[in-house]
Design a protein around this motif. Structure first.
Motif, PDB file in Angstrom:
ATOM      1  N   ALA A 154     -37.085  13.583  15.146  1.00  3.13           N
ATOM      2  CA  ALA A 154     -36.763  14.991  15.358  1.00  3.13           C
ATOM      3  C   ALA A 154     -36.845  15.769  14.054  1.00  3.13           C
ATOM      4  N   LEU A 155     -36.377  15.170  12.974  1.00  6.37           N
ATOM      5  CA  LEU A 155     -36.421  15.843  11.676  1.00  6.37           C
ATOM      6  C   LEU A 155     -37.859  15.993  11.195  1.00  6.37           C
ATOM      7  N   ALA A 185     -39.493  18.786  13.139  1.00  2.00           N
ATOM      8  CA  ALA A 185     -38.971  20.078  12.687  1.00  2.00           C
ATOM      9  C   ALA A 185     -39.625  20.510  11.378  1.00  2.00           C
ATOM     10  N   THR A 221     -35.752  21.017  20.085  1.00  6.04           N
ATOM     11  CA  THR A 221     -35.472  19.585  20.127  1.00  6.04           C
ATOM     12  C   THR A 221     -34.251  19.303  20.982  1.00  6.04           C
ATOM     13  N   GLN A 275     -28.927  14.695   8.845  1.00  8.33           N
ATOM     14  CA  GLN A 275     -30.110  14.827   9.695  1.00  8.33           C
ATOM     15  C   GLN A 275     -30.111  16.162  10.446  1.00  8.33           C
ATOM     16  N   GLN A 279     -32.722  19.534  10.145  1.00  2.74           N
ATOM     17  CA  GLN A 279     -33.403  20.219  11.244  1.00  2.74           C
ATOM     18  C   GLN A 279     -33.073  21.717  11.262  1.00  2.74           C
ATOM     19  N   ALA A 284     -35.298  24.682  13.251  1.00  2.00           N
ATOM     20  CA  ALA A 284     -35.490  24.128  14.591  1.00  2.00           C
ATOM     21  C   ALA A 284     -34.411  24.656  15.527  1.00  2.00           C
ATOM     22  N   LEU A 334     -32.027  23.619  18.291  1.00  2.00           N
ATOM     23  CA  LEU A 334     -31.474  22.346  18.720  1.00  2.00           C
ATOM     24  C   LEU A 334     -30.753  22.488  20.055  1.00  2.00           C
TER      25      LEU A 334
END
Length: 356
Positions: free
Chosen positions: A89-90, A93, A105, A123, A127, A132, A134
């Motif tokens: 995910a990171l 992003a 995400t 983490q 992001q 990002a 979330l």
């Protein structure tokens, strides 16, 4: 350009590609972690990129390769899935931000303790610093609703990146990684590795390596960090089969894996296992740090723990062994310091014991 296109020239015009990483990554001899009878090498995939390293970069070079060719009037946004502390995910992003793309995400739970909370905060901060959007879920049952909410959060067209980047195209990214290791051995005149150790989460990295190593390794040992059947030998073989089918469809060529494949499930951990810190992974991370390798307890620590256990049991005596370091070593502390963690949902903000 990826070795994938040197090995399979027919892919050049048929498989979208975007250069994101710094390849080849180094093969480095490491002393002091294993008994002297074990010749230990590390594939420094932690140095795979400037923006972010680790094993996701090779996958994203292919998964993001067709973004500019998307048949839409406006650029798509990226939608992906991972755990609260997901490296995938990171990576999505950060690389999505570098391409000027919105990233949504959906995040599912993982074990949260006083020991794991700092890593999860880092983490999530990474992001958020990458802007990002979330969509964390409090429970596994709630993931479906969060995914639907993320899917329809914007009228922009959606480009879906599978969990872990483990699609047939993502697997081909790590086929290139296997070809790279074989090429490095050929140029150095070194013999093949007896065993290669790699983490198995969603399985795409292991599947690609299995296809690409050829005669550069006698055996590939995947170490599960998530429960069966999410991670399994059957899953790795299935992903490899899908990638082989894609390769044959695009080039007409067939590819047969060389190394013997096996999967070790001893080090997953209690409960769901994923993200759970074990004494073995904690010890492996500490030993790696003394040798100058920065690992973590979710993925690479458990994989190194399996390698060390096999070495201590004498199973690796007299053998050349390769450990694939799949975590990023890029320092994101400056970016994380700018993150506004109050943007997290209040329930998660509180559970992570963030300062008021």
């Amino acid at each position: 350009m990826s070795l994938l296109f040197a090995r399979f020239p027919g892919l050049r015009e048929r498989l979208p590609f975007r250069s994101l990483g710094q390849f080849p990554t180094a093969l480095t001899r490491v002393h002091g972690l294993c008994p002297p009878s074990v010749e230990l090498w590390v594939k420094r995939e932690d140095q795979a990129g400037v923006i972010y390293g680790g094993n996701k970069v090779r996958k994203l070079e292919l998964l993001l390769g067709g973004m500019d060719d998307a048949q839409t009037e406006e650029r798509p946004r990226l939608l992906t899935l991972g755990a609260w502390g997901s490296n995938h995910a990171l990576a999505v992003a950060l690389y999505g931000q570098s391409l000027g793309l919105r990233v949504d995400t959906v995040l599912f739970p993982q074990p949260l303790t006083d020991e794991t909370a700092p890593y999860l905060r880092k983490q999530l901060a990474g992001q958020l610093a990458a802007q990002a959007h979330l969509w964390p879920s409090q429970t596994f049952a709630g993931m479906g609703l969060r995914y639907v909410q993320a899917r329809f959060a914007s009228r922009q067209p959606v480009w879906t990146i599978p969990a872990g980047g483990s699609s047939p195209a993502g697997v081909l990214g790590w086929l290139a990684g296997g070809l790279e290791i074989a090429d490095q051995l050929a140029h150095s005149g070194a013999p093949p590795f007896d065993v290669v150790y790699v983490t198995i989460g969603t399985g795409g990295t292991a599947a690609g390596l299995w296809l690409g190593l050829g005669q550069a390794a006698n055996a590939l040992r995947g170490v599960r960090v998530v429960p069966w059947p999410i991670a399994s030998e059957q899953g790795v073989r299935f992903l490899a089969g899908r990638a082989r089918s894609l390769l044959h469809r695009l080039t007409g060529e067939s590819l047969t894996p060389g190394p013997q494949l096996s999967v070790d499930g001893r080090f997953v951990g209690p409960g769901i296992g994923y993200g759970a810190v074990t004494e073995a992974s904690r010890r492996a991370v500490a030993l790696a740090g003394s040798a100058g390798l920065g690992l973590e307890t979710t993925y690479t620590g458990k994989t190194l723990a399996a390698l060390l256990a096999d070495a201590d049991a004498g199973l690796l005596h007299g053998k050349r062994v390769l450990f694939v370091n799949t975590v990023s070593s890029v320092d994101l502390s400056a970016q994380r310091a700018r993150a506004d963690l109050s943007l997290l949902p209040p329930w998660l903000y509180t559970r992570l014991a963030l300062p008021k």
